[in-house]
Design a protein around this motif. Sequence first.
Motif, mmCIF file in Angstrom:
data_model
loop_
_atom_site.group_PDB
_atom_site.id
_atom_site.type_symbol
_atom_site.label_atom_id
_atom_site.label_comp_id
_atom_site.label_asym_id
_atom_site.label_seq_id
_atom_site.Cartn_x
_atom_site.Cartn_y
_atom_site.Cartn_z
ATOM 1 N N PRO A 143 -7.230 5.396 -0.279
ATOM 2 C CA PRO A 143 -7.845 4.637 0.819
ATOM 3 C C PRO A 143 -9.344 4.405 0.620
ATOM 4 C CG PRO A 143 -6.408 6.351 1.677
ATOM 5 C CD PRO A 143 -6.547 6.605 0.208
ATOM 6 N N SER A 144 -10.068 5.469 0.237
ATOM 7 C CA SER A 144 -11.512 5.319 0.081
ATOM 8 C C SER A 144 -11.855 4.420 -1.098
ATOM 9 C CB SER A 144 -12.167 6.695 -0.089
ATOM 10 O OG SER A 144 -11.697 7.343 -1.256
ATOM 11 N N TYR A 196 0.841 -1.208 0.000
ATOM 12 C CA TYR A 196 0.000 0.000 0.000
ATOM 13 C C TYR A 196 0.875 1.256 0.000
ATOM 14 C CZ TYR A 196 -3.079 3.672 1.706
ATOM 15 O OH TYR A 196 -3.759 4.853 1.844
ATOM 16 N N GLN A 197 1.888 1.285 0.846
ATOM 17 C CA GLN A 197 2.774 2.444 0.911
ATOM 18 C C GLN A 197 3.555 2.626 -0.390
ATOM 19 O OE1 GLN A 197 2.714 4.747 3.092
ATOM 20 N NE2 GLN A 197 1.255 3.682 4.439
ATOM 21 N N ASP A 242 -11.231 0.837 0.024
ATOM 22 C CA ASP A 242 -12.297 0.407 0.945
ATOM 23 C C ASP A 242 -13.579 0.086 0.180
ATOM 24 O OD1 ASP A 242 -10.627 0.719 3.087
ATOM 25 O OD2 ASP A 242 -11.417 2.687 3.686
ATOM 26 N N ARG A 292 1.151 4.166 -2.841
ATOM 27 C CA ARG A 292 1.024 5.603 -2.562
ATOM 28 C C ARG A 292 2.265 6.346 -3.062
ATOM 29 N NH1 ARG A 292 -2.720 7.794 1.295
ATOM 30 N NH2 ARG A 292 -1.569 9.711 0.880
#
Length: 272
Positions: free
Chosen positions: A36-37, A16-17, A40, A20
């Motif tokens: 993130p949204s 994830y990092q 999700d 990003r």
Amino acid sequence: MTTHTHTTTATAASVYQQLRGHLAELKLADAAEALPSVLDQASAEGWSLTQALERLLRVEVTATDARRLAGRHRFANLPTGATLADFDLDAASGIDRSLLAELGTCRYLETATNVLLIGPPGVGKTHIATGLGHAAVHAGYRVYFTSAADLAARCHRAAIEGKWSTMMRFFAGPTLLIIDELGYLPLPGEAASALFQVINQRYLKTSIVITTNRPVGAWGEVLGDTTVAAAMLDRLLHRSVVVTLDGASYRLRNHHAAADELRRVTTGTNPR
């Protein structure tokens, strides 16, 4: 928590990092912020990888389009937010709905067609010109709005400062150049030459919208040079739409309507 679960979680966090970081490196800041949204929502709704990527990139494209639109608006220098949809055709005289609708499509820009809006003060010429500017900005074109007096003053200053070619490139750049209020103020002697050179370099390449309170037959008087005026009109009218507006002043109509409303509210009487 088992070692395997811990390792899996740590790996997911690392990926994830990294993701990003990739988005930030590519300067996709809006996508990075939305990540993130989007992840999700993708997890909650069972999106495929393709669906998640499309939604993430849609966020970036939408934000990029909005920034570009805002930049075109800033550059355009349009004086108000007036649009063609706001124009009161029922009160106007000299322009029909189909013509205004056609101009609103911006197709005239594809053929470098010019638009001349002629009529007395207050009949809506600047409103239409501004509306054409907003329509072109939203269609993705570069637009610049200036008064004839300001264009002449800037060209004069550029000539004095040795920046004439730079100024000519500036006025040659936009797909649509709007020159407002030609003939309202007397122009200095060199203004006719500057205006002609601006128009000449755009001839058959890009469009010009001009608003004026003087008929084309009086442009020699306006510019103080009949020869330059004739050459200018030759280029402007070669491929053009000429709209002559008349009727009561928009501004006077608005003033009378406001006065009537104020009278009604304060006295309780209906205007005659």
